[in-house]
Design a protein around this motif. Structure first.
Motif, PDB file in Angstrom:
ATOM      1  N   PHE A  31     -81.937   8.801 -70.615  1.00 29.44           N
ATOM      2  CA  PHE A  31     -82.333  10.031 -71.289  1.00 29.44           C
ATOM      3  C   PHE A  31     -81.181  10.534 -72.136  1.00 29.44           C
ATOM      4  O   PHE A  31     -80.194  11.004 -71.611  1.00 29.44           O
ATOM      5  N   ARG A  32     -81.295  10.380 -73.424  1.00 27.60           N
ATOM      6  CA  ARG A  32     -80.270  10.931 -74.310  1.00 27.60           C
ATOM      7  C   ARG A  32     -80.875  12.116 -75.025  1.00 27.60           C
ATOM      8  O   ARG A  32     -81.673  11.946 -75.940  1.00 27.60           O
ATOM      9  N   PRO A  33     -80.566  13.316 -74.576  1.00 24.51           N
ATOM     10  CA  PRO A  33     -81.169  14.473 -75.232  1.00 24.51           C
ATOM     11  C   PRO A  33     -80.803  14.531 -76.706  1.00 24.51           C
ATOM     12  O   PRO A  33     -79.633  14.384 -77.059  1.00 24.51           O
ATOM     13  N   ARG A  34     -81.827  14.689 -77.512  1.00 22.26           N
ATOM     14  CA  ARG A  34     -81.559  14.841 -78.937  1.00 22.26           C
ATOM     15  C   ARG A  34     -81.190  16.271 -79.222  1.00 22.26           C
ATOM     16  O   ARG A  34     -81.793  17.191 -78.710  1.00 22.26           O
ATOM     17  N   ARG A  35     -80.204  16.405 -80.078  1.00 18.63           N
ATOM     18  CA  ARG A  35     -79.836  17.761 -80.487  1.00 18.63           C
ATOM     19  C   ARG A  35     -80.941  18.318 -81.356  1.00 18.63           C
ATOM     20  O   ARG A  35     -81.576  17.599 -82.123  1.00 18.63           O
ATOM     21  N   THR A  36     -81.139  19.605 -81.240  1.00 21.63           N
ATOM     22  CA  THR A  36     -82.184  20.227 -82.026  1.00 21.63           C
ATOM     23  C   THR A  36     -81.876  20.108 -83.513  1.00 21.63           C
ATOM     24  O   THR A  36     -82.718  19.747 -84.312  1.00 21.63           O
ATOM     25  N   PRO A  72     -80.081  18.191 -86.414  1.00 18.27           N
ATOM     26  CA  PRO A  72     -79.418  16.938 -86.756  1.00 18.27           C
ATOM     27  C   PRO A  72     -78.148  17.210 -87.546  1.00 18.27           C
ATOM     28  O   PRO A  72     -77.950  18.311 -88.064  1.00 18.27           O
ATOM     29  N   THR A 108     -78.454  18.911 -91.315  1.00 16.55           N
ATOM     30  CA  THR A 108     -78.720  20.319 -91.570  1.00 16.55           C
ATOM     31  C   THR A 108     -77.605  21.150 -90.972  1.00 16.55           C
ATOM     32  O   THR A 108     -77.441  21.205 -89.762  1.00 16.55           O
ATOM     33  N   GLN A 124     -88.583  26.817 -76.738  1.00 10.02           N
ATOM     34  CA  GLN A 124     -88.628  25.715 -75.786  1.00 10.02           C
ATOM     35  C   GLN A 124     -89.049  26.209 -74.394  1.00 10.02           C
ATOM     36  O   GLN A 124     -89.867  25.591 -73.723  1.00 10.02           O
ATOM     37  N   TYR A 128     -83.184  29.644 -77.346  1.00 12.87           N
ATOM     38  CA  TYR A 128     -84.152  28.556 -77.103  1.00 12.87           C
ATOM     39  C   TYR A 128     -85.488  29.094 -76.591  1.00 12.87           C
ATOM     40  O   TYR A 128     -86.197  28.399 -75.887  1.00 12.87           O
TER      41      TYR A 128
END
Lengths: 289, 324
Positions: free
Chosen positions: B13-18, B20, B23, B37, B34
């Motif tokens: 599980f590699r959490p993606r940053r909100t 990128p 931006t 979410q 958050y």
């Protein structure tokens, strides 16, 4: 697949392969017969009279008493009433599970926020717990808020479907590219737009698998409706079906007609969606895209 | 790439940053940023908290009380568990559950692995076989239990009728303590083999064919290939099915409940000699038929401990020799 195909004639393996394939088919056909036999025998029983079946040797062919048996079922239990209850609960549950689970799964798969790991970990842990641990307190809770005997009491606990979230999460991680979400974000799409307009359409196969899974589970659930639907006039199909079987002198032809009637809708629905469902199950079980 | 859905905690599980890297909008700190979410996961967690999380711990609390669901609760400490320890019916139900579990799980998993291997080797009618073999899992336990009750009926059942034709006297399927368990296990085997087969098949399909070709080149026969290549690669998936089968198999409730429904009103739950009384059925009887909530809670918790022990044992057995 193609690699094997081209390699085989060259190595001359065909002669040794063919009989093994035949044996495989024979064993598989036998297995299919075993797994389909109960359906066939249910039909045989349901179309005959109980006397015919109890004869020695028993009657192995279809009879002409199906309508009579069905009428008998309808007079004994509230078949259509309980079926309607089941359809309502299963439909509502499935729709809500799809929405709740996909929203949560999307959030877990594509966003990072404080507490994410702990929340997801709790979910995984609880996925492993036997649900029976919760039945008694669930029942107490339902009686405290006065919902015992009501259909909403039936649907509520199954709305928190941890497996659904876990499964969709896996699918979204691989199936919805980050780049697409980034692009949408640059175009000004907010969180819920990304979910609704981008993620949801992309995970349609996963959703249809989960839909069938949730529907079938809800349709076939037995212990919870048995516990919580205390009013005899307000039960689900499975509980009503079990009622048919009670008593010492069972009219098996009639009971089997009931079993057949109860199984038919689900078997039809399953046959229509089977290919997609099994492909979906396979895809979820093995992460490979 | 053949990671499996129920396997031990994967580290992928590699959490993606909100946001990128492109931006350049730095995220505000603090959980409030958050809220979307949290809002998105809240429907699940609210229901989960109310109907899963809280109830599980509440049932632990109940296990230390004496309560009939109506009067006042009375704290009795470990008394329920002490009573459980001395309760012969509880131990009978544990024995029944374990026997049924072994009698059903072993043939189910072996059958599923065999069928999956065969199905993987054939090229025609694959889709048909998969669906036809999976159908039993979609039917309801109630319907299947009624069916098995009819077919194995002592007096007029199909099985005894066929035995009669061959000249064998009727077998008391639903009154002999062992045969009762055999019938319940057969029922579960019939229902779960196809399910496990699908999972194994998925695993087999993920194994690259080049490995098999290399083995063939080295002169390995089909049996040797199966034991030296297929089984080791499939190990995580086999582990998953063993654990799922342990959890599912120990939860047999509907099968005996429906099979011996005619006795539901009597104390003789679980059929003659209570040979089909599983632990969950005993829990149901104590909690909902006898309104002994505290005792019911103690039974499920003891049962839960049993599941944990068996899952741990199975885990050890299935992963043994892996790191050798």
């Amino acid at each position: 697949m193609t690699a094997v195909d081209t390699a085989r004639p060259a190595t001359g393996g065909r002669r040794t392969r063919r009989p093994r394939g035949l044996t495989a088919h024979i064993i598989l056909v036998v297995a299919v017969l075993v797994s389909v036999f109960p359906f066939a025998w249910t039909i045989v029983m349901a179309t005959n009279t109980t006397q015919d079946i109890y004869k020695s040797p028993p009657k192995f062919t279809f009879g002409s008493h199906l309508l009579e048996n069905i009428r008998h079922v309808l007079n004994t239990i509230d078949f259509f009433g309980s079926m309607l209850n089941t359809v309502i609960v299963a439909t509502v549950t499935t729709a809500l599970v799809l929405f709740i689970d996909s929203l949560a799964a999307f959030t877990f798969a594509k966003f990072d926020f404080p507490g994410r790991k702990i929340l997801f970990g709790t979910l995984l842990l609880f996925m492993m717990l036997p649900l029976q641990l919760a039945i008694l307190p669930q029942f107490i809770l339902m009686s405290k808020i006065g919902w015992v005997g009501m259909l909403k009491a039936l649907a509520l606990p199954s709305l928190a479907n941890a497996f659904g979230i876990f499964w969709l999460h896996q699918y979204i991680q691989n199936g919805v590219p980050d780049e697409l979400l980034d692009a949408a974000r640059i175009d000004g799409a907010g969180f819920f737009r990304q979910y609704w307009n981008i993620a949801l359409p992309m995970i349609r196969p996963a959703l249809s698998f989960l839909a069938i899974y949730a529907f079938v589970n809800c349709w076939n659930d037995y212990i919870w409706p048995l516990v919580v639907l205390t009013d005899p006039g307000h039960v689900t199909l499975q509980v009503e079906l079990a009622q048919l079987n009670v008593g010492h002198t069972t009219d098996y032809s009639m009971v089997m007609a009931g079993v057949l009637m109860a199984a038919l809708p689900l078997v039809i629905v399953f046959s229509i969606f089977a290919r997609g469902f099994i492909a979906g199950a396979t895809e979820g079980a093995v992460q490979g895209s | 790439m053949s990671k499996h859905r129920g396997g031990p905690g994967p580290a992928r599980f590699r959490p993606r940053r909100t946001a990128p890297a492109g931006t350049a909008r730095p995220k505000r700190r603090g959980p409030l940023a958050y809220w979307r979410q949290y809002l998105a996961i809240s429907p699940f967690y609210l229901i989960f908290a109310a109907f899963s999380f809280f109830p599980v711990f509440y049932s632990l609390y109940l296990a230390f009380q004496r309560w009939d669901g109506m009067g006042t609760m009375q704290f009795v400490g470990l008394q329920q568990f002490r009573f459980l320890w001395d309760d012969p019916v509880f131990w009978l139900s544990i024995r029944n559950t374990l026997v049924i579990w072994v009698l059903s799980t072993v043939p189910t998993l072996f059958g599923a692995l065999t069928l999956a291997t065969l199905l993987h080797s054939v090229r025609r009618f694959k889709g048909f076989y998969r669906i036809a073999l999976y159908v039993p899992n979609v039917t309801s336990i109630v319907a299947v239990a009624i069916f098995f009750g009819a077919v194995f009926s002592n007096n007029f059942g199909l099985v005894n009728a066929i035995l009669g034709v061959v000249g064998i006297s009727p077998v008391p399927w639903l009154s002999n303590p062992w045969l009762i368990k055999v019938v319940i296990s057969l029922l579960m085997t019939w229902q779960w083999t196809g399910y496990n087969m699908i999972i194994y098949l998925a695993g087999l399909q993920a194994i690259p064919t080049s490995i098999y070709e290399a083995a063939k080149m080295d002169g390995a026969g089909p049996i040797r290939t199966f034991f030296q290549i297929t089984i080791p690669i499939m190990r995580p998936i086999i582990l998953f099915t063993v654990i799922i089968s342990t959890i599912n198999g120990l939860q047999s409730f509907s099968e005996p409940q429906v099979l011996f429904a005619s006795n539901a009103a009597n104390a003789n739950l679980g059929g003659p000699g209570q040979a089909g009384l599983t632990t969950l059925l005993y829990f149901y009887q104590s909690a909902f038929l006898n309104n002994d909530y505290g005792y019911g809670a103690a039974i499920v918790w003891a049962f839960f401990v049993l599941i944990i022990i068996l899952v741990a044992v199975n885990w050890r057995l299935t992963t043994r020799g892996r790191k050798a």
